[in-house]
Structures are given as C-alpha cells and as structure tokens.
Enzyme design. Structure first.
Site, PDB file in Angstrom:
ATOM      1  N   ARG A  15       0.862  -1.478  -0.262  1.00 57.47           N
ATOM      2  CA  ARG A  15      -0.074   0.289   0.031  1.00 57.47           C
ATOM      3  C   ARG A  15       0.853   1.450   0.105  1.00 57.47           C
ATOM      4  O   ARG A  15       1.963   1.480   0.430  1.00 57.47           O
ATOM      5  CB  ARG A  15      -0.550  -0.157   1.425  1.00 57.47           C
ATOM      6  N   LYS A  75       1.599   2.215   6.955  1.00 59.53           N
ATOM      7  CA  LYS A  75       1.884   1.648   8.346  1.00 59.53           C
ATOM      8  C   LYS A  75       2.610   2.228   9.430  1.00 59.53           C
ATOM      9  O   LYS A  75       2.636   3.237   8.806  1.00 59.53           O
ATOM     10  CB  LYS A  75       2.222   0.479   7.970  1.00 59.53           C
ATOM     11  N   TYR A  94      -1.249   4.625  10.505  1.00 61.31           N
ATOM     12  CA  TYR A  94      -1.818   3.861  11.920  1.00 61.31           C
ATOM     13  C   TYR A  94       0.041   4.380  12.194  1.00 61.31           C
ATOM     14  O   TYR A  94       0.986   3.843  12.091  1.00 61.31           O
ATOM     15  CB  TYR A  94      -2.077   2.292  10.738  1.00 61.31           C
ATOM     16  N   HIS A  96      -0.563   2.368  16.377  1.00 66.33           N
ATOM     17  CA  HIS A  96      -0.990   1.044  17.407  1.00 66.33           C
ATOM     18  C   HIS A  96      -0.221   0.756  18.300  1.00 66.33           C
ATOM     19  O   HIS A  96       0.940  -0.052  18.374  1.00 66.33           O
ATOM     20  CB  HIS A  96      -1.181   0.023  15.708  1.00 66.33           C
ATOM     21  N   GLU A 118      -5.988   5.230  13.328  1.00 63.48           N
ATOM     22  CA  GLU A 118      -6.990   4.318  14.059  1.00 63.48           C
ATOM     23  C   GLU A 118      -7.678   4.840  15.701  1.00 63.48           C
ATOM     24  O   GLU A 118      -8.655   4.711  16.016  1.00 63.48           O
ATOM     25  CB  GLU A 118      -6.073   3.422  14.528  1.00 63.48           C
ATOM     26  N   ASP A 270      -2.878  -6.161  15.223  1.00 64.14           N
ATOM     27  CA  ASP A 270      -1.882  -4.987  14.851  1.00 64.14           C
ATOM     28  C   ASP A 270      -2.163  -4.332  16.565  1.00 64.14           C
ATOM     29  O   ASP A 270      -1.174  -3.205  17.600  1.00 64.14           O
ATOM     30  CB  ASP A 270      -3.230  -3.761  14.617  1.00 64.14           C
TER      31      ASP A 270
END
Length: 371
Positions: A15, A75, A94, A96, A118, A270
């Site tokens: 991605r 990510k 993101y 996490h 998120e 995650d």
C-alpha cells in the site's frame, strides 16, 4: 506545505500513503508532494503516474523525510524511519502504539507530531480512518480462516460451508463491530454456521436484523466465550478497544482445549491480539501452530489486497490530509476535535490516554498540549 510519501518497508506491504489521484488533489490546493521512487509500483502506480499528478520523485526515503513537513504513510514507521523523524514534523499514519513500547518511546524522542489514523473519530463516535481497513480485514479473515483449516496448512481439513450431507464449519466471531460484521457477511455467504459474541446488546440486535436471523448472537461473558470457542472450528478475533491494547479474551487454557486442527484468525493483532497465544506474523509466514490450533496473526492483513486497500484508505484520509496541509497542524487540530482525537504523540508527550495507560507513561490532554 511539503508532503512526503515514502515507500512502505514492512514485509509484503505494498500500500502507499497517497495514490496519484490524492496527490493531484493536494497539488491543486497549492502544496508540494515528494514521493519516493517506486512507492506505488507494487499496486500498479508508476513514478510517471505520480509525476503526471504533480509530484516530484525522490531517490530515497531519507530524501523524502528530509524535505517533507508532513509524512503520510500507511503502516507504523519502522525503526529506520523513526530515526529520520524530526521535531515538529507531522506523521500521519496508523500507529497502534499501545502494544508497542519501542515505537512509542522513539516517537516521543523524535518530538514529532504523530497523528494516528486509528483513533481519529467522527461525530457519531465511529473511527472513519480505521473502518475501511477493518472492512477489508473482516472479509479477509474468513478467506484466511478457510486457508488455515486446509489439511496441508495444519488444519482439520474442513470446508467452511460443507457440502450436502456434510455439516458446515462452526465459525465464532468475537466482536460484532466493523470487523465482525464483515466477517459474518463472508462466512454466511459461504454457508458456514456463524455465531457472533459481543457485550453490546444493541450491536447484537443490529446484526440479527442485518442478517435476518441467519446467524446466532451471544452476549459476551467469560463463560460464553469459552463455551463457544471450544465448540468452534474457526475463531475470528475482532475485538477493539480504541487506542488501547486488545483484551486477552481467549486464554492459553482455552487453546489447549480447542478441537485439534481448528483455527484462529486474530484480526486484533495490530493492538496486541485478543488471544493469549497470538504473536504477530507476516504475509511471508502467516501461520503457526500452538496445541494443534492453527494461528493466523498477520499484522497488516489488508496489505495482501494492497490496491483495493490503498484506494479505500485514500478515500477517507484525503480530506484530513488536505485540511492539515491547508491550515497547518495546529489550527487543523484545534478546529476539529475528531482529528484531535487522533493526536497520539505531540512533541515528546503522550496525548492519547489509552496509550499512556497501556504503557504506564505520563499523559497530557491533546488540547492542552497544543494550546
């Protein structure tokens, strides 16, 4: 504003933070975009596509990080990327953080402005930047579970939907949110026997209505989770506590008692996973076996269908990227309390309470930090 798009470097992550259409939109607002060479080639977007959209191509990630005022990724930044962040630089991706103290400490030390997809909310209390990837992961979880149940993968050799004269597999989905609903849709489509467990009665009512009573709904208690997990052929872990580490709802003792050859897909990995025996895996080696139970715990599941995922993610992140670029991060955050909820680390301070609690770190409110 100068926006930088590095190539993702997590294992089998194809991605990209901004597709060419998103770049074209941002450039039309008067901003500059630098893209690392080959950032989008894994999903069919060439450097020329980015050039045609108005971006400039740079040779290395370090060039992109050095030039950009805002880094847009997919990510969480890996260690080598975190080392390139600088004070005041915006990181939008993101993160996490709750199960990842190493990343958290690196981001604190960088003094960057770190906004996590998120934990951005909307006026309905939903998570708009997490939702599309949860939809993808929920749907993929059933594909992954079917794969894990194959005998050659260590599973019991069961077809999810069975065939006439052979009963279908029992699929138990823990968590009835976006992941759970999409997993249920796919599992029912394959004619599996589906049970969803959740602690919110309204969610269970909604699922019952959505699927016309085709699935079973069960209120979540320790007892009900254990009962249904032990009966399951496939367990999907779709639990989410916003910003926090996922609770360990399936214990190691339960795993020992599960059917040999059954499978678990822990979509919550995650955030640390909701299964005690889970640990993150990659698309290169997606599964492992504990006590004869196949575990699939890939931490970037949507990366397997990277083109679909990247476009879906860009559809929801683009308005926020434009807003941050047009207004600057401080005004954008002050004007939008829902974007402000995405601020996890601000110039050396933890500004997300659930992350601070999970990692036992000092916490300051996001609004006071940027005031």
């Amino acid at each position: 504003m100068i926006i930088g798009i590095p190539k993702e470097i997590k294992t089998h992550e194809y991605r990209v933070g901004m597709i060419p259409a998103s770049v074209k939109e941002v450039v039309s607002h008067g901003h500059r975009v630098y893209v690392e060479t080959n950032a989008g080639t894994g999903i069919g977007f060439s450097d020329q596509d980015y050039i045609d959209a108005g971006a400039q191509i740079l040779a290395t990630a370090s060039d992109v990080f050095a030039e950009a005022e805002m880094i847009v990724k997919v990510k969480e930044p890996q260690a080598v990327e975190r080392a390139m962040l600088r004070e005041g630089q915006i990181l939008f991706t993101y993160l996490h953080l709750a199960p990842d103290p190493e990343q958290t400490h690196d981001l604190i030390n960088s003094k960057a402005v770190c906004i996590a997809y998120e934990t951005v909310t909307d006026k309905h209390g939903r998570l708009p930047l997490l939702a599309p990837m949860s939809e993808v992961a929920g749907r993929m979880s059933i594909q992954a579970g079917a794969f894990a149940l194959e005998k050659s993968r260590g599973g019991c050799g069961m077809l999810l939907g069975g065939v006439p004269g052979v009963e279908p597999a029992k699929v138990v989905i823990i968590g009835g949110g976006v992941v759970g609903a999409n997993a249920a849709q796919m599992a029912l489509g394959l004619q599996a026997d589906v049970t969803v467990i959740d602690r919110n009665i309204d969610v269970l009512r909604q699922l019952n209505a959505q699927f016309n009573g085709q699935l079973k709904t069960v209120y979540s208690t320790n007892d009900s989770i254990e009962k249904h997990v032990l009966e399951a052929d496939l367990v999907i872990g779709g639990v989410l506590v916003v910003g926090a580490a996922a609770p360990k709802l399936v214990t190691a003792e339960m795993i020992k008692k599960m059917k040999p050859g059954s499978a678990i897909v822990d979509v919550a990995i995650d955030q640390g996973g909701c299964v005690e025996t889970s640990h993150a895996t990659t698309h290169s080696e997606p599964t492992y076996i504990v006590d004869d139970v196949v575990h699939y715990c890939v931490a970037n599941m949507p990366g397997a269908v990277a083109r679909t995922s990247a476009v879906a993610l860009n559809n929801v992140t683009l308005p926020y990227i434009v807003n941050l670029a047009n207004k600057g991060y401080k005004k954008a955050l002050q004007d939008d309390k829902h974007l402000l909820n995405g601020l996890n680390v601000y110039r050396g301070q933890i500004t997300c309470e659930s992350v601070a609690t999970s990692l036992d770190l000092p916490y300051v409110t996001a609004d006071s930090a940027i005031a």
